[in-house]
Design an enzyme around this catalytic site. Structure first.
Site, PDB file in Angstrom:
ATOM      1  N   SER A 133     -45.792  16.464  53.988  1.00 30.81           N
ATOM      2  CA  SER A 133     -46.866  17.152  54.771  1.00 30.81           C
ATOM      3  C   SER A 133     -46.757  17.993  54.542  1.00 30.81           C
ATOM      4  CB  SER A 133     -47.011  17.180  55.865  1.00 30.81           C
ATOM      5  OG  SER A 133     -47.945  16.699  57.217  1.00 30.81           O
ATOM      6  N   ASP A 286     -51.649   6.064  55.530  1.00 32.43           N
ATOM      7  CA  ASP A 286     -51.954   7.061  56.281  1.00 32.43           C
ATOM      8  C   ASP A 286     -53.102   7.705  56.607  1.00 32.43           C
ATOM      9  OD1 ASP A 286     -51.935  10.478  56.637  1.00 32.43           O
ATOM     10  OD2 ASP A 286     -49.795  10.820  54.966  1.00 32.43           O
ATOM     11  N   HIS A 315     -48.822   7.912  58.705  1.00 32.05           N
ATOM     12  CA  HIS A 315     -47.981   9.560  57.875  1.00 32.05           C
ATOM     13  C   HIS A 315     -46.754  10.042  58.606  1.00 32.05           C
ATOM     14  CE1 HIS A 315     -48.452  13.758  56.429  1.00 32.05           C
ATOM     15  NE2 HIS A 315     -47.654  14.351  57.110  1.00 32.05           N
TER      16      HIS A 315
END
Length: 341
Positions: A133, A286, A315
């Protein structure tokens, strides 16, 4: 194997000049070191943290049976500015606390991290910089700014910039938090609990995929219902500071590895400057760091390998330790990256 202590340390960077023209007073980076730097100073692994997480969130990647073995590598987990461990609105110099905290860019984070590596680790060669991320965003920023120093890169469920739909997602969670009257433009005396809970509930719908909810995969996390999961997210976000969350969110929303004095907004040049072998691993489901955006960027990185993480965890497939099978797959690919000739 020797016991590796995860003692939290603090690097003090003094008054640090920011990209905005402001100065971060008494800049501090909180970090954890696991393993020791070797004599050749070429075994350093840098793991930046992700949005809302601290160094503890990256610890599941490290271990004797992992590609990131502290008997072989000196592994440093660097806390993102704004996460409540490093300099943040909640702990800053009194003159910059809360709503008065300066704007922090992706570039600012990595430049301060580089300063730490220079001064604390003798400007060591970086065998790998990796992250999930926002950690992956920082990894790519590292690789284009310091191509001679970085030997390998792994960007997990991340992109080099915050693409437009990702920005809109962030506008939604930000609005949920700041609609709470207690937020008071960041000058709250009582935490905006209703806003934090709303933020958490909206975010949970984006963090996992449609299939994750349809197939009741949340039961693998110990939740018996969607409501249980949402309450867990609420409780987690009630432990965080609203200004800290918004500080990191702004860094994320404006993130672009070319948005700095080196590349002047030329994304193609910034991606092309990454010379190290690079693993680009978007998640198949995601919803905001999409595989399409990641694949587009990978096309401009000279030695990139795109490998989609096939998972219904959205995600969160890339979250260290969240889902054991996904984490094993990620570590296997990192091992392949590190052993590439």
């Amino acid at each position: 194997m020797k016991l590796n202590q995860t003692v939290v340390k603090t690097y003090r960077g003094g008054n640090f000049s920011l990209q905005s023209g402001e100065t971060l007073r008494d800049a501090q980076l909180s970090y954890v070191q696991v393993g020791q730097l070797n004599a050749d100073k070429n075994n350093l692994v840098v793991l930046p943290t992700y949005y809302g997480g601290t160094h503890e969130g990256n610890l599941p990647l490290i271990g004797a049976n992992s590609a990131l073995d502290p008997e072989r590598y000196c592994i440093v987990i660097l806390n993102l500015i704004g996460n409540g461990q490093s300099s943040s609105p909640s702990n800053a110099h009194p003159e910059q606390r809360n709503a008065r905290f300066p704007t922090i860019s992706l570039y600012d984070n990595v430049c301060l991290q580089h300063q730490l590596v220079q001064e604390t680790f003798a400007n060591a060669t970086i065998a790998l910089v990796a992250g999930w991320s926002m950690g992956g965003m920082q990894a790519l920023q590292w690789a284009c700014l310091y191509p001679e120093q970085v030997r390998a890169v792994a960007s997990i469920c991340a992109t080099a910039r915050c693409w437009p739909h990702n920005q809109v997602f962030l506008e939604g969670v930000k609005a949920a938090l700041t609609c709470d009257p207690n937020w008071d433009n960041g000058d709250y005396t009582t935490p905006p609990a209703a806003g934090l809970k709303a933020f958490a509930r909206v975010y949970a719908g984006w963090a996992y995929s449609q299939a994750f909810y349809r197939n009741e995969t949340y039961r693998q996390l110990g939740h018996q219902s969607i409501e249980d999961l949402l309450r867990f997210w609420e409780d987690d976000h009630l432990q965080q500071d609203a200004n800290d969350l918004l500080c990191m969110l702004d860094t994320w929303q404006t993130a672009d590895i070319s948005r700095n004095p080196i590349f002047n907004g030329d994304m193609t040049a910034a991606l092309g400057a990454i010379q190290a072998p690079t693993l680009i691993m978007p998640g198949s489901s995601d919803l905001y760091f999409t595989k399409e955006d990641a694949a587009y960027e990978a096309g401009f990185i000279p030695d990139a390998r795109l490998n989609v993480l096939r998972s219904e965890w959205g995600h969160c497939a890339g979250a260290p330790g969240r889902n054991a099978a996904d984490t094993r797959f990620i570590l296997g690919e990192i091992n392949q990256l590190l052993t590439k000739k």
